[in-house]
Each structure stands twice: as structure tokens, then as C-alpha cells.
Design an enzyme around this catalytic site. Structure first.
Site, PDB file in Angstrom:
ATOM      1  N   CYS A   1       0.832  -1.208   0.000  1.00 20.66           N
ATOM      2  CA  CYS A   1       0.000   0.000   0.000  1.00 20.66           C
ATOM      3  C   CYS A   1       0.864   1.255   0.000  1.00 20.66           C
ATOM      4  O   CYS A   1       0.703   2.135  -0.845  1.00 20.66           O
ATOM      5  CB  CYS A   1      -0.920   0.015   1.213  1.00 20.66           C
ATOM      6  SG  CYS A   1      -2.257  -1.176   1.105  1.00 20.66           S
ATOM      7  N   HIS A   2       1.792   1.360   0.950  1.00 23.46           N
ATOM      8  CA  HIS A   2       2.591   2.576   1.050  1.00 23.46           C
ATOM      9  C   HIS A   2       4.076   2.289   1.194  1.00 23.46           C
ATOM     10  O   HIS A   2       4.840   3.135   1.613  1.00 23.46           O
ATOM     11  CB  HIS A   2       2.111   3.439   2.215  1.00 23.46           C
ATOM     12  CG  HIS A   2       0.649   3.743   2.135  1.00 23.46           C
ATOM     13  ND1 HIS A   2      -0.287   2.996   2.804  1.00 23.46           N
ATOM     14  CD2 HIS A   2      -0.048   4.656   1.423  1.00 23.46           C
ATOM     15  CE1 HIS A   2      -1.485   3.448   2.528  1.00 23.46           C
ATOM     16  NE2 HIS A   2      -1.378   4.459   1.683  1.00 23.46           N
TER      17      HIS A   2
END
Lengths: 187, 453
Positions: free
Chosen positions: A151-152
Site C-alpha cells: 500500500c505505502h
């Protein structure tokens, strides 16, 4: 005389304490405490119910996990990673124990004594809750050979410690205990 | 609107002044239930039930919204989720019992509110609109309560849904398709349960809307009062706050004692044990009755056992099934024309000797009997008694009241509310005699009506 004082204090001067103030305060505070205590059930009903809490411990059979292999299971409706570390991974994790980390922890602190090869962590990235990759065969394990959150871009090492990226903490190690050599009770 | 002497809202702080210009909400509250609403000074405790009904509506909405967080309107799981609420959800038992008993107490309060209106003729001009809106609220409440009772999906829920929607099948020609349409099937099932849940959630807010109209209409002429004479002068009224906020507050305390006693010690006393058996479309419970608050209307429904025929020809004009439905709905719809049936200009039953007799010895025993008969088995002598009392019920409204209002000689009315309270011979301005402890409460001067502050 009692009746005289009653008249004076009820009809007397505007300022000062009157007898009637007492009943105002008593009535309003009784109603206030009663009303406020109603908030407790109204708020508490949104907390996890008894059946949810009853399902908050789970047993995992770790006997079939080969060294270097991970399994994904669920604990409290969230993914749980159980990984058996290879001797090389244990060595690598111990080597990094002293290095500067965002959330410093040693491998020993993250495993149970005598079971240093079993790493049990939540499969929930401490950044914003995605499921990191790396538990299944062929997934991206990140720069430190552990887990990688797509995701990040948080990189966790073989011991599930945060090494790079935005996540603030290591992958959480839930409370667990070994009920036998091959069975772990989580929660 | 208000009386000329009503106190005006005067914002004190800079903030309330600013707010009053932009959104005069405090002014609205002040004029509706604050010191800016002058109310007759002689209201008795029968005037508490409007506020209590409003409280019940709020109670039902709060507990109902919470129950909806834990309930699932699906025939497969609905019964189970109600048990889940009772056993697993924190305080779920208390919230569900409060909601179920809250419905009963809502009806108790509403029946007393209607009783007040009937005895003191609150429906008469200039308050017909308040009464009409009240009947609308009552009908909406009945629909809401019925649909709510279906949701636990127990035996009584299921068969209640079957029977009540069956009422519509009595309508000629369109009846049967109408029932199928209402249920979304040929018997109550998932479709019916889901739509009942949706509407049961919606209706309380519709009721709240009509309640706002009801209160708005009330504030045009102002509250009625036990003497039945209109407000004439300032000494006839006291400000709603603090006089009736405290009186209503006391009534609310008494109400809550009774309510919590039921919720905590007799939570199922007003319900039916059969509703703790999951719905079974293949087996009807031995005694199928609605909740207690529908008993009188259920008794009227069951009172019609014979078809309406043209004598000696055998031609059926109206079958018994349809007659029962017409009778049941008619027993409430007759209230819509009540303001025009009772033409007596005197409002309070206290000043109407003949009305008083028929009220206490006719209507009240009839209602009590219908309450009992609605919960009894459909067998003799209950059926015959239901027929007698149903006949009196309609007679009372359609025949007796119009005749009474023509022939009755009312007692002399007091000139004003002040006179009704203080008596004719004592002028309101008479100086106060004695001390507060020994003086006559009836001779207090008007100055004593000012707020204690």
C-alpha cells in the site's frame, strides 16, 4: 419559631440561599445523574458483543510448517502470520538486533524462549492496516527479506521489524502461548 | 401566536444575541415550552400525557435505532439476531426490553391522552385540527407497532402478519391481490419482513413530523384546561416554564418508576410467550391475539360474525369478514368526525351532567370490557358480549353524543379560569391573609404566580 423562620426564608430577601434552592438542586442533580448514567448502556452496546469476544482466541497447529515457510490464519477476524525461520534467517535477525531501528526490538523479545524459530505476528501493517506481502510463496519480501506492504511501501525484516517506509511500529506480536510443542494458542 | 401578555425572549449575552439574529432556535424553544408560552393555571395531571407521549416517542427512536444496529431483517436469521441481542450485545437485553415495554407504555400514555381529550372535549373548536392530527398520529402508531411486532419473527410475529394483512383481503375484488402485494408473496416471508423493517424504521420519523404539526396547531389557540372556559386574562395563565416544566418533570419521574419497574422486573408480562418460538408457517398458535393495546379493536373485529343480508332473500350485501374490518377501522375513523358529532358548546365533562353519566357508566365500562374481550378466546359468551359492547361503542359516538348535546342542560360555567380556581366571592386582587404556613392557598395574590426566581 419554626413557622416564622420558614416564612422569612421562603419569602425573604432576594439574595442569599433560599430553602427552595435545596429542592431545585436535589431534583436536578438526581435527574442529571440518572440521565447521565443512561449513557453507559447506550455507548457500551457498540463495543464488541459477547460472541465476538468469545471468538477472540484461536489455536494454530504449527507442526506442519517447514523451515522458511509461513502460514496465514486469522485471529480476531484479522490475518495472522506464523512463520518458521531458517537458521540463516535467525542469524540474520540476530545480527541486526543491535542496528538502529525505528522500533528497536531483539528477535528474542519477539519470540518465545526455546521456540526462537517460530515468529507469530499480526498480518496487519502498522501504518494503515493493509496486509503485507511475503507470507506466501513467491511474494515480494521487501528489501530486508521479511514482509513488504504494497500500500505505502513499508519494508519489514525477517523478524517483522519495520526497517524502511512509513509504518511506525513493528508488526504486532499478539499474546500467545505454546499449549504443546506443535500447538499455539493465540489470544 | 401567543397571548398579549406572553413574555418575550430577550437574549442576554453577545453570543445569544448573535444567534437570535441568525437562527432564533432558543426563541422558538422559549416560545414553545419556555416562559414565553402562557398556559392555563388550572391544568391537572391529565395534562401531563402529551409531554410523556413525546418522551415515549424519543425513547422508542433511541432504543429502536440501537436495536437496528444489531438486528438483521432476514427470515433466516431474524429470530437468531434477536436472541443475539438478548444474550451477546452489551446491555442488549435492557435495550430490547425497554423498546418492547416502551411500546406498551407509549400506548398507555396515548390512551390516557385520548381519554383526557374525550372527557374534557379537547376536540372541540378551536382545537379540532389538534384532535384530527392526533388521530392521524394514533393510526400511524398502530401501523408502526404492528410492523415492529413482526420483526422478532416469532410465532406471534408471523401469525400477526398473516392475520393483519389478511384484513385487506376482505376488501371486495382487489382484496386478495392487495394482500399478496402487501406481503410480496402468498404468505409472510423474507420480502414482507424486509419491507416491514424498512417501514418500521421510517414511520417514527413520520410520526415525529405529525407531532410537530400537532404541537404547532396546539400553540395557535393554546392549551385547553379542566374548566373548559377559554383564557380571558393574564391571571388565567402561568408561564409554561417553570410551572409546567416542573409539573411535567414530576409526572415523568412517576412514569419512569413504573416503566423501569416493568423493564427490570416484569419485562415479558405484557408480551406473549409464543413469540419466543421461531415462526413456523405450518402451525398456528392456539390463541392468536395481538398485543394488548390492540385488544379493543380486535374485539370489534371479531364481533361481526354474521353477513349483512337482505332479509328473507338470502342476498349477501356485505360478508361478515368485510363487516368486521369496516367495524374495526370505523371504530377509530369515527373519531375524525367527533368534533362535529358532539355539538355541545360546553367542553369540560364536569359541567355536563348527562354526558358525565354516559361517559363514566357507558363509554368507560365499554372500553374496559372490549379490552378484556379482545384478549379472550373466540367463543361464547365472549362473542355475544363483544357484540353488545361494540354496539354501544358506536351508539355512544354516533347517537348518544349528538342527542346529549341537544337535550342536556349544562351546569353554570365559571366566568374565567381564575374564578374556577379561586372561587367567585374572593376577588383575585384580595390581599393575602395569614402566613405561608397558615394562610389559605386559595387567596394568594397574583404576585405569587410569578416564577420563584
Amino acid at each position: 419559631m419554626a413557622s416564622d423562620t420558614a416564612v422569612i426564608s421562603e419569602t425573604g430577601s432576594e439574595e442569599g440561599v433560599r430553602r427552595r434552592d435545596w429542592i431545585h438542586i436535589a431534583a436536578l442533580s438526581t435527574a442529571g445523574v440518572g440521565g447521565a448514567s443512561l449513557l453507559f448502556p447506550l455507548i457500551s452496546q457498540m463495543a464488541p458483543s459477547a460472541d465476538v469476544l468469545a471468538a477472540s482466541s484461536t489455536e494454530v497447529d504449527i507442526g506442519a510448517i517447514a523451515a522458511g515457510q509461513s502460514i496465514k490464519t486469522t485471529f480476531r477476524k484479522q490475518p495472522l502470520f506464523v512463520k518458521r525461520l531458517t537458521p540463516e534467517e535467525i542469524a540474520a535477525a540476530k545480527k541486526d538486533d543491535g542496528t538502529s531501528m525505528r522500533d528497536p526490538q531483539t528477535l528474542a523479545e519477539r519470540t518465545k524462549e526455546g521456540h526462537e524459530d517460530i515468529l507469530i505476528t499480526m498480518g496487519v501493517c502498522t501504518h494503515l492496516g493493509c496486509v503485507p506481502l511475503g507470507a506466501a510463496e513467491g511474494e515480494n519480501k521487501g528489501e530486508f527479506g521479511g514482509y513488504f506492504c504494497p500500500c505505502h511501501g513499508s519494508h519489514y525484516d525477517v523478524a517483522g521489524r519495520i526497517r524502511k517506509g512509513p509504518a511506525p511500529l513493528n508488526l504486532m506480536v499478539p499474546e500467545y502461548s505454546f499449549t504443546s510443542d506443535t500447538v499455539v494458542r493465540v489470544g | 401566536m401567543s397571548f398579549a401578555w406572553a413574555k418575550q425572549y430577550e437574549p442576554q449575552s453577545t453570543f445569544t444575541k448573535w444567534l437570535d439574529e441568525k437562527l432564533p432556535l432558543p426563541r422558538l424553544v422559549y416560545n414553545a415550552v419556555g416562559a414565553g408560552y402562557p398556559v392555563p393555571r388550572n391544568l391537572n395531571y391529565m395534562w401531563n400525557f402529551g409531554v410523556l407521549a413525546g418522551f415515549c416517542l424519543m425513547l422508542q427512536i433511541v432504543t429502536g435505532v440501537i436495536l437496528a444496529m444489531h438486528y438483521a431483517a432476514n427470515a433466516q436469521v431474524a429470530f437468531g439476531t434477536v436472541e443475539h441481542i438478548m444474550r451477546n450485545v452489551n446491555w442488549g437485553w435492557a435495550l430490547r426490553y425497554a423498546h418492547a415495554n416502551g411500546a406498551s407504555f407509549f400506548f398507555i400514555v396515548i390512551y390516557l391522552h385520548i381519554f383526557r381529550g374525550l372527557f374534557y372535549s379537547s376536540y372541540k373548536a378551536p382545537r379540532e385540527m389538534i384532535w384530527l392530527l392526533g388521530v392521524v398520529i394514533f393510526l400511524l402508531m398502530m401501523a408502526t407497532a404492528f410492523m415492529g411486532y413482526v420483526l422478532p419473527w416469532g410465532q406471534m410475529s408471523f401469525w400477526g402478519a398473516q392475520v393483519i394483512t389478511g384484513l385487506f383481503s376482505a376488501i371486495p375484488v382487489v382484496g386478495e391481490p392487495l394482500q399478496v402485494w402487501l406481503l410480496g408473496g402468498f404468505a409472510p416471508d423474507n420480502a414482507a419482513l424486509n419491507r416491514f423493517f424498512s417501514l418500521h424504521f421510517l414511520m417514527p420519523f413520520v410520526i415525529a413530523g405529525v407531532v410537530i404539526l400537532h404541537i404547532w396547531a396546539l400553540h395557535i389557540p393554546g392549551s385547553s384546561n379542566p374548566a373548559g372556559v377559554e383564557v380571558k386574562q393574564e391571571s388565567d395563565t402561568v408561564p409554561f416554564h417553570p410551572y409546567y416544566t416542573s409539573k411535567d418533570g414530576f409526572g415523568l419521574g412517576v412514569f419512569l418508576i413504573a416503566f423501569t419497574a416493568m423493564v427490570f422486573f416484569l419485562p415479558n408480562a405484557l408480551g406473549h410467550p409464543d413469540n419466543y418460538i421461531e415462526a413456523n408457517p405450518l402451525s398456528t398458535p392456539a390463541l392468536i391475539v395481538p398485543e394488548w393495546y390492540f385488544y379493543p379493536f380486535y374485539a370489534i373485529l371479531r364481533a361481526f360474525t354474521g353477513d349483512l343480508t337482505i332479509p328473507f332473500t338470502g342476498i349477501v350485501l356485505i360478508p361478515a369478514k368485510l363487516l368486521g374490518v369496516i367495524g374495526m377501522f370505523g371504530s377509530i375513523l369515527v373519531w375524525f368526525i367527533l368534533p362535529w358529532l358532539d355539538k355541545s358548546p360546553v367542553r369540560s365533562g364536569h359541567y355536563r351532567p348527562l354526558f358525565n353519566k354516559f361517559f363514566w357508566f357507558g363509554l368507560i365500562p365499554t372500553m374496559a370490557a372490549l379490552f378484556y374481550l379482545g384478549g379472550a378466546h373466540a367463543e361464547e359468551p365472549y362473542i355475544m358480549l363483544s357484540q353488545i359492547f361494540t354496539a354501544y361503542y358506536f351508539m355512544h359516538f354516533l347517537v348518544i353524543l349528538p342527542i346529549i348535546s341537544q337535550i342536556e342542560v349544562p351546569k353554570p360555567l365559571p366566568f374565567s379560569i381564575t374564578e374556577a380556581v379561586l372561587g367567585k366571592d374572593t376577588p383575585a386582587e384580595a390581599p393575602r391573609t395569614g402566613t405561608a404556613a397558615t394562610g389559605d392557598a386559595g387567596t394568594l395574590p397574583d404576585g405569587s404566580l410569578q416564577p420563584a426566581e
